[in-house]
Design an enzyme around this catalytic site. Sequence first.
Site, PDB file in Angstrom:
ATOM      1  N   ASP A 186     -46.740  14.814 -43.623  1.00  0.00           N
ATOM      2  CA  ASP A 186     -45.368  14.329 -43.509  1.00  0.00           C
ATOM      3  C   ASP A 186     -44.450  15.417 -42.989  1.00  0.00           C
ATOM      4  O   ASP A 186     -44.212  16.414 -43.668  1.00  0.00           O
ATOM      5  CB  ASP A 186     -44.889  13.822 -44.875  1.00  0.00           C
ATOM      6  N   ASP A 208     -39.459  11.897 -36.656  1.00  0.00           N
ATOM      7  CA  ASP A 208     -40.172  11.711 -37.909  1.00  0.00           C
ATOM      8  C   ASP A 208     -41.520  11.070 -37.622  1.00  0.00           C
ATOM      9  O   ASP A 208     -41.611  10.125 -36.848  1.00  0.00           O
ATOM     10  CB  ASP A 208     -39.348  10.812 -38.835  1.00  0.00           C
TER      11      ASP A 208
END
Length: 446
Positions: free
Chosen positions: A126, A326
């Site tokens: 992440d 992201d």
Amino acid sequence: MKLSLPQPSALFLHLNMASPNLSFILVAALVSFLFLADSASSLHPGSTLSIIHAQGSYPPQLSWSEYLGRISSNDASRFLYLSNLAVSTTKKATPIASGFQNLHLPNYLVKIAFGNPPQPLTLALDTSNDVAWVPCPSCSGCPPSFFFNTAKSPSFKPLRCGDPRCQQVPNPTCEGTYCFFNMSYGGANFNAALSRDTLHIAGDDFQNYVFGCLRKVISGSSLPPQGLLGLGRGPNSLTSQTQETYRSTFSYCLPSIRSRNFSGSLRLGPVGQPINIKTTPLLPNPRRPTLYYVNMTGIVVGRRRLAIPPEALTFDPATGAGTVFDSGTMFSRLVAPAYAALRQEFRRRVAVKNVTSVGGFDTCYEGPIIAPNITFLFDGMNVTLGPENTLIHSSFGNTVCLAMAASPDNVNSGLNVIAGMQQQNHRVLIDLPGQRLGVAREPCTV
Ligand SMILES: *[C@@H]1O[C@H](CO)[C@@H](O)[C@H](O)[C@H]1NC(C)=O
Ligand SMILES: *[C@@H]1O[C@H](CO)[C@@H](O)[C@H](O)[C@H]1NC(C)=O
Ligand SMILES: *[C@@H]1O[C@H](CO)[C@@H](O)[C@H](O)[C@H]1NC(C)=O
Ligand SMILES: *[C@@H]1O[C@H](CO)[C@@H](O)[C@H](O)[C@H]1NC(C)=O
Ligand SMILES: *[C@@H]1O[C@H](CO)[C@@H](O)[C@H](O)[C@H]1NC(C)=O
Ligand SMILES: *[C@@H]1O[C@H](CO)[C@@H](O)[C@H](O)[C@H]1NC(C)=O
């Protein structure tokens, strides 16, 4: 001159997600590349981890529109998470919105190991999180199937409260002499002991790597089963903790969601990174140090530059507004006026009257369409996306949708998110010493 010898030492790992109705099968493979650098170079030779997503298709018991609906709501949860990060002004817990109730699925996994002797772990990757965490023994509420066995690793140590890193994690508390922290992730809240042990990644060992050892899941059940590796730009991320070796430099390539293999790679360190790559400055936000902000200055559909109110794109460190890259969101989200302008021009160019909505996407068509390219303009870098990055197709039938959406209604953070679908088959370079983010087309779908 450099010689590179790709070493075919791939470790494959099949992980069946705990939830059967979201039975994505994710396969992660770890491949180390050995580089023989010339002797003058003191740089770390670089390491590549490859990531394979075995199944790009949706669970058979869901219809395509149900599937898209579920992805959209997962993305909405993710968006709330990102925008809560973005608007938070203190280290206190940020309010958790109801969208968090949805299961958050990690899209990409990497294979690493913790401890001595090494215990293999498959962690969700992440780029919008910092500190890593793994389930530890006697954790209450953790998935029962797996934990990192701290008792079998003599090098495992909890961190004391006085350690400065105890002040860099969310909601730290001191119990006895040891440091704990509370954190929320994808609808779950958990409590973890800040700890350290050796991290083994891509053939390298990092002693005293700081991470959270989960001891209690307070609420929710959607945590990645074996934990998470944070690649954010803030303190205690992999990027920060391996700085001396990898120089806070990495790149990744996300594979096509249409690919059954869904393969990609994470490349650590400055060696082997693309040299002729278009880049844009990374914008540090001291109020929200984790996220990779860039300066998006406009959007072009076909050849027409959209009329977007400047405030829809302006970076504002105080409010968290602006644009981030992201890897954990699937479909890009644009603030309402930017999305409305994009949608309007896209529909005008496609020129098919019957526009329908499917599962959170509001610009869908029956049958093949000729879609205009969409170009995101950044300070110093333009990224032109063709249909592969802008359209999502039904696996059966002819429905095709514009694969982006407006930011959820109930959030007013001014955050634009450039997401996985729009990054797929591109190499995204993060170069923190150079304060830049690069994007180059690179088919990485097996
Ligand atoms: C962390 O969560 C625990 C519940 O497990 C709670 O008792 C504690 O007050 C929380 N600490 C902070 C700083 O939020
Ligand atoms: C997946 O990759 C393997 C080799 O790694 C290849 O043989 C196979 O054809 C690929 N499958 C698809 C559907 O692309
Ligand atoms: C973003 O780019 C615009 C246009 O080049 C410029 O006016 C603005 O100052 C930039 N913003 C930041 C935060 O760099
Ligand atoms: C528009 O598309 C929908 C869904 O495919 C279909 O049910 C409807 O009949 C179409 N309407 C027209 C006017 O073609
Ligand atoms: C989209 O861009 C690609 C490459 O830049 C170009 O070859 C293609 O013709 C463009 N498509 C349209 C519909 O303009
Ligand atoms: C990006 O595209 C815009 C609009 O087409 C153009 O004005 C600008 O010069 C381009 N920038 C770069 C770096 O190519």
